[in-house]
Design a protein around this motif. Structure first.
Motif, PDB file in Angstrom:
ATOM      1  N   VAL A 110       0.509  -0.336  -8.954  1.00 44.52           N
ATOM      2  CA  VAL A 110       1.761   0.405  -9.208  1.00 44.52           C
ATOM      3  C   VAL A 110       1.589   1.626 -10.095  1.00 44.52           C
ATOM      4  O   VAL A 110       2.518   2.407 -10.247  1.00 44.52           O
ATOM      5  CB  VAL A 110       2.869  -0.513  -9.795  1.00 44.52           C
ATOM      6  N   SER A 111       0.401   1.804 -10.652  1.00 40.28           N
ATOM      7  CA  SER A 111       0.218   2.954 -11.536  1.00 40.28           C
ATOM      8  C   SER A 111      -1.016   3.778 -11.173  1.00 40.28           C
ATOM      9  O   SER A 111      -0.940   4.991 -11.022  1.00 40.28           O
ATOM     10  CB  SER A 111       0.145   2.459 -12.990  1.00 40.28           C
ATOM     11  N   TYR A 155      10.527  -3.030  -5.969  1.00 40.42           N
ATOM     12  CA  TYR A 155       9.831  -2.358  -7.068  1.00 40.42           C
ATOM     13  C   TYR A 155      10.764  -1.449  -7.868  1.00 40.42           C
ATOM     14  O   TYR A 155      10.583  -1.279  -9.065  1.00 40.42           O
ATOM     15  CB  TYR A 155       8.650  -1.541  -6.517  1.00 40.42           C
ATOM     16  N   CYS A 185       1.217  -2.141  -1.534  1.00 44.63           N
ATOM     17  CA  CYS A 185       1.348  -2.997  -2.727  1.00 44.63           C
ATOM     18  C   CYS A 185       1.508  -4.473  -2.382  1.00 44.63           C
ATOM     19  O   CYS A 185       1.094  -5.332  -3.163  1.00 44.63           O
ATOM     20  CB  CYS A 185       2.513  -2.525  -3.586  1.00 44.63           C
ATOM     21  N   ALA A 193       6.241  -1.674 -12.437  1.00 48.68           N
ATOM     22  CA  ALA A 193       6.415  -0.386 -11.746  1.00 48.68           C
ATOM     23  C   ALA A 193       7.413   0.456 -12.529  1.00 48.68           C
ATOM     24  O   ALA A 193       8.500   0.001 -12.846  1.00 48.68           O
ATOM     25  CB  ALA A 193       6.908  -0.617 -10.325  1.00 48.68           C
ATOM     26  N   PHE A 249       5.601   5.200 -10.240  1.00 49.24           N
ATOM     27  CA  PHE A 249       5.686   4.518  -8.950  1.00 49.24           C
ATOM     28  C   PHE A 249       6.968   4.910  -8.220  1.00 49.24           C
ATOM     29  O   PHE A 249       6.951   5.183  -7.017  1.00 49.24           O
ATOM     30  CB  PHE A 249       5.634   2.996  -9.125  1.00 49.24           C
TER      31      PHE A 249
END
Lengths: 278, 278
Positions: free
Chosen positions: A176-177, A276, B191, B207, B211
């Motif tokens: 996610v990063s 997310y 992901c 996130a 993201f």
């Protein structure tokens, strides 16, 4: 509390402002004389102490906010001057390579990763409420006194705290990063592969908010991007591999003119994003 | 002017609001009765006329704001009712497949592509000033009366207008608009390739804004994404090919632990982005 912040960039400076606003006494340190000057002048910190010499003996907590590869060297330089009860944490975006040597160097060390920031770097961008509503990982289990106290610190500046193991953290942020940084950097680099110069210039003119958002993290600090990859290499390579497979599948559906399948993939992307970004 | 807007979603509805604020008289049309109801009720349009029947004979301009694959069918339905002097334009994000049949159907047709929008769709998100400061492509040469008048229209709602050929437009937006959608969609899909469920859930929690920005356009309207690919297939495939090469190069530097080279690539990405997002 009395808090020392070492490294006064966007993160360290903003944290100093929030902690002072909460009534804590904050001293700071930086390698760069002009940063120290700005921090004192603008009231971001109330006092300065050089790294590797005496620090105030009533310091309850030291937060190391240097770039990733400065965290352990900084800790090694300060341990000789730390009162035994002082807690130490850091803000590095990778945790396994930091937490193990960090704990070996200092018994009261807990790793943190506040997921906050923006396009800017440096103390002149320090601002209150940078951390508000953002997630923060704290390495360890809830219920352990030291871990809980570090969790409280981040909650006090408005963060959502998640306790986890360093290895899980590093795998999660690879997705996610760190993966987004590489995916986004590749977009910036790909656009100049257009060989027709007037078309390339037209693209620059027509690039709008969608391009700006997708290209943002890949256009950020190159040193930080390199350090992320360096310190989380295996997890990031695994994530890039999976990403390449997914992108190849999207390309295949376009090449095959399998429009129903492409729309199903995009529908799935649409739904997944909601887990997310809610 | 009297302006007809066919298709009253985010773009059509917002345009109607801006044009009314500029003193134009705006009628509208939509396939969906509830959209017509909302548009009339909220004053987004002052009158409604169904597609494929009489329209006001003092209409100076019709703007087709339907999804891409509805533009030419809509034009075909209205030409029998258009006064000869009425100008027609559209807002489709691909231009070659629209401009050629569009001109064949109507002598006063000019293609446009206003690069505005956000995560939302539908008339309930219609807002003033959506177009302010954003780029707009108008297909044709400056200096031709009709093209200039359509350029003026977009300037009047605050857009930066660029005149270009349809083929150049489509190649340029393949890079800066359609490629970002696929790159970003692949991130959302990648992901969930994490097989360790607690790690995947931790990723969802951690996130943050990086993201969210990188995944945004790929989490948008799946039908629009499919239509982009369908109508700009060759240029998009070319852009994805180049993108894959660049990403493979980034991955290789990470795999080889060639940190200096990786940082140089990221430095280049940082600089290149500035030509696109200043």
């Amino acid at each position: 509390m009395k808090v020392g912040i070492i490294g006064l960039g966007l993160i360290g400076g903003s944290l100093a402002l929030d902690l002072q606003a909460l009534g804590h006494r904050v001293w700071g340190s930086s390698r760069r004389p002009e940063t120290i000057h700005t921090a004192l002048e603008s009231g971001v910190i109330e006092a300065y102490f050089p790294i590797g010499s005496e620090i105030p003996q009533d310091t309850d907590l030291v937060i190391i906010c240097t770039p990733i590869d400065g965290i352990i060297p900084t800790l090694a330089q300060i341990v000789a001057y730390l009162p035994p009860s002082t807690m130490v944490t850091d803000v590095g975006s990778v945790k396994s390579p930091i937490v193990t040597p960090g704990r070996a160097l200092w018994h009261n060390f807990v790793g943190s990763h506040p997921m906050a920031g923006n396009n800017h770097s440096g103390i002149k961008w320090a601002q209150q409420n940078l951390f508000q509503g953002r997630p923060c990982a704290v390495i360890g289990k809830a219920g352990e006194t030291l871990t809980d106290r570090i969790g409280e610190l981040w909650r006090s500046v408005g963060m959502e705290v998640y306790f986890c193991e360093a290895e899980d953290h590093d795998r999660a942020v690879a997705w996610v990063s760190h993966l987004p940084v590489m995916v986004s950097a590749a977009l910036n680099l790909a656009c100049v592969q257009e060989q027709n110069i007037p078309v390339r210039i037209l693209g620059e003119k027509l690039a709008s908010s969608g391009f700006a958002d997708t290209s943002r993290v890949g256009g950020g600090n190159p040193e930080l991007g390199r350090m992320m990859a360096q310190s989380n290499r295996a997890a990031l390579l695994y994530a890039i591999d999976r990403y390449q497979e997914v992108l190849a599948e999207i390309k295949e559906q376009i090449a095959l003119e399998a429009w129903h399948e492409l729309e199903a993939l995009l529908q799935n992307a649409h739904h997944l994003r909601q887990s997310y970004c809610n």
